[in-house]
Write a protein that holds these residues in place. Structure first.
Motif, PDB file in Angstrom:
ATOM      1  N   ILE A  15       0.767  -1.164   0.086  1.00  0.00           N
ATOM      2  CA  ILE A  15       0.047   0.035   0.022  1.00  0.00           C
ATOM      3  C   ILE A  15       0.835   1.189  -0.135  1.00  0.00           C
ATOM      4  N   ASN A  16       1.974   1.266   0.946  1.00  0.00           N
ATOM      5  CA  ASN A  16       2.749   2.461   1.046  1.00  0.00           C
ATOM      6  C   ASN A  16       3.439   2.944  -0.271  1.00  0.00           C
ATOM      7  N   GLY A  17       3.684   1.874  -1.176  1.00  0.00           N
ATOM      8  CA  GLY A  17       4.298   2.402  -2.305  1.00  0.00           C
ATOM      9  C   GLY A  17       3.251   2.892  -3.333  1.00  0.00           C
ATOM     10  N   ILE A  18       2.250   2.192  -3.567  1.00  0.00           N
ATOM     11  CA  ILE A  18       1.086   2.837  -4.318  1.00  0.00           C
ATOM     12  C   ILE A  18       0.766   4.338  -4.062  1.00  0.00           C
ATOM     13  N   GLN A  19       0.853   4.179  -2.749  1.00  0.00           N
ATOM     14  CA  GLN A  19       0.341   5.815  -2.318  1.00  0.00           C
ATOM     15  C   GLN A  19       1.553   6.766  -2.544  1.00  0.00           C
ATOM     16  N   ASP A  20       2.767   6.134  -2.647  1.00  0.00           N
ATOM     17  CA  ASP A  20       3.924   7.264  -2.860  1.00  0.00           C
ATOM     18  C   ASP A  20       3.868   7.732  -4.279  1.00  0.00           C
ATOM     19  N   ILE A  21       3.138   6.630  -4.977  1.00  0.00           N
ATOM     20  CA  ILE A  21       3.271   6.969  -6.533  1.00  0.00           C
ATOM     21  C   ILE A  21       2.472   8.184  -6.691  1.00  0.00           C
ATOM     22  N   PHE A  22       1.286   8.310  -6.039  1.00  0.00           N
ATOM     23  CA  PHE A  22       0.207   9.543  -6.274  1.00  0.00           C
ATOM     24  C   PHE A  22       0.522  10.612  -5.391  1.00  0.00           C
ATOM     25  N   LYS A  23       1.333  10.552  -4.223  1.00  0.00           N
ATOM     26  CA  LYS A  23       2.002  11.433  -3.478  1.00  0.00           C
ATOM     27  C   LYS A  23       2.933  12.419  -4.384  1.00  0.00           C
ATOM     28  N   THR A  24       3.734  11.565  -4.988  1.00  0.00           N
ATOM     29  CA  THR A  24       4.865  12.101  -5.805  1.00  0.00           C
ATOM     30  C   THR A  24       4.453  12.789  -6.955  1.00  0.00           C
ATOM     31  N   LYS A  25       3.385  12.418  -7.684  1.00  0.00           N
ATOM     32  CA  LYS A  25       2.949  12.478  -9.013  1.00  0.00           C
ATOM     33  C   LYS A  25       1.924  13.747  -8.829  1.00  0.00           C
ATOM     34  N   TYR A  26       0.994  13.711  -7.928  1.00  0.00           N
ATOM     35  CA  TYR A  26      -0.130  14.650  -7.884  1.00  0.00           C
ATOM     36  C   TYR A  26      -0.407  15.307  -6.515  1.00  0.00           C
ATOM     37  N   ASN A  27       0.745  15.187  -5.561  1.00  0.00           N
ATOM     38  CA  ASN A  27       0.510  15.656  -4.169  1.00  0.00           C
ATOM     39  C   ASN A  27      -0.586  15.215  -3.517  1.00  0.00           C
ATOM     40  N   PHE A  28      -1.196  13.884  -3.976  1.00  0.00           N
ATOM     41  CA  PHE A  28      -2.424  13.241  -3.364  1.00  0.00           C
ATOM     42  C   PHE A  28      -2.087  12.572  -2.224  1.00  0.00           C
ATOM     43  N   ASN A  29      -2.546  13.097  -0.884  1.00  0.00           N
ATOM     44  CA  ASN A  29      -2.277  12.582   0.398  1.00  0.00           C
ATOM     45  C   ASN A  29      -3.439  11.961   0.818  1.00  0.00           C
ATOM     46  N   ASP A  30      -4.436  12.051   0.282  1.00  0.00           N
ATOM     47  CA  ASP A  30      -5.860  11.323   0.772  1.00  0.00           C
ATOM     48  C   ASP A  30      -5.770   9.774   0.639  1.00  0.00           C
ATOM     49  N   ASN A  31      -6.995   9.192   1.176  1.00  0.00           N
ATOM     50  CA  ASN A  31      -6.951   7.855   1.400  1.00  0.00           C
ATOM     51  C   ASN A  31      -7.040   7.306  -0.323  1.00  0.00           C
ATOM     52  N   LEU A  32      -6.562   6.204  -0.638  1.00  0.00           N
ATOM     53  CA  LEU A  32      -6.433   5.980  -2.157  1.00  0.00           C
ATOM     54  C   LEU A  32      -7.780   5.466  -2.707  1.00  0.00           C
ATOM     55  N   GLU A  33      -9.014   5.045  -1.639  1.00  0.00           N
ATOM     56  CA  GLU A  33     -10.121   4.861  -2.337  1.00  0.00           C
ATOM     57  C   GLU A  33     -10.793   6.279  -2.856  1.00  0.00           C
ATOM     58  N   ASN A  34     -10.097   7.450  -2.563  1.00  0.00           N
ATOM     59  CA  ASN A  34     -10.810   8.531  -3.069  1.00  0.00           C
ATOM     60  C   ASN A  34      -9.815   9.105  -4.319  1.00  0.00           C
TER      61      ASN A  34
END
Ligand code: FE2
Length: 242
Positions: A15-34
């Motif tokens: 989970i953390n790695g997938i979260q990091d993809i979207f944090k890095t790319k889009y500054n997305f810090n919310d839960n991945l289900e959003n």
């Protein structure tokens, strides 16, 4: 053949790695289900927005920008394969006690089921309200494969998979079982022969999951003629892990 396993003594390592993809790319810090909320922002091109509003056929259901981000991450972040192989050693090897080697899918498929679409392509023969009805043997996969599904977000209701519980059942796809998985669980299923499908995601929650295929090495070796010269031979779609 359906079994739900638990990540015993460990949290889901992906989970953390997938979260990091979207944090890095889009500054997305919310839960991945959003994650679908990104699709409403200027961060996504008009073309990619349009792509994610539509259903697609089998041929172009993998053209999502989010799937491309995942493959870029796999190609540039060696840590991912370390985590993946460690997962196989810790959680999958014990399920094949007679094998010293396993043939595993080299890179997991990642699936995104966004609200109002589906995670897989449509089939021209799909019944009404059913998306992508198939068993993996329809696509040339070997019958010794076992499927594993690892949720990155919770899988439930129409954001998840529907499947027939027994091979060759006459059950109508609308009456299939619905797969429910928490993120500390993963599924083992014989989707090579069990029909499965998606629905349009009506949950308002994005589902992200991995699916992988695994063949006992001994079975692969017994069936070399099946694999040799195809896209499924070792080194292409698959690799060996010990
Ligand atoms: Fe499948």
């Amino acid at each position: 053949m359906i079994q739900i396993h638990k990540f015993e003594n460990q949290t889901n390592p992906f989970i953390n790695g997938i979260q990091d993809i979207f944090k890095t790319k889009y500054n997305f810090n919310d839960n991945l289900e959003n994650l679908h909320e990104i699709l409403e922002t200027p961060l996504i091109s008009q073309e990619d927005k349009e792509y994610h509003k539509q259903l697609h056929g089998w041929k172009n259901d993998r053209n999502s920008i989010f799937i491309k981000h995942f493959h870029h991450y796999v190609d540039t972040e060696p840590n991912f394969n370390e985590i993946y192989h460690q997962f196989i050693k810790t959680h999958i090897f014990p399920l094949f006690p007679n094998e010293t080697k396993l043939v595993i899918q080299k890179t997991p498929n990642i699936r995104f089921s966004f609200p109002e679409t589906a995670a897989i392509g449509c089939d021209p023969n799909d019944p009404e309200n059913i998306i992508g009805l198939h068993s993996d043997s329809n696509f040339g996969h070997n019958e010794n494969e076992m499927n594993f599904i690892i949720p990155i977000t919770k899988m439930f209701s129409t954001n998840s998979i529907y499947y027939e519980p027994t091979i060759g059942s006459q059950i109508e796809p609308r009456d299939f079982e619905n797969l429910k998985l928490e993120t500390d669980e993963f599924l083992q299923a014989y989707f090579n022969k069990l029909r499965h499908c998606n629905h349009i995601n009506k949950t308002n929650k994005t589902r992200i999951s991995f699916d992988i295929r695994i063949i006992p090495y001994s079975k692969y070796m017994e069936n070399l003629d099946f694999f040799n010269g195809t896209k499924f031979e070792l080194g292409k779609y698959y690799m060996v892990i010990t």
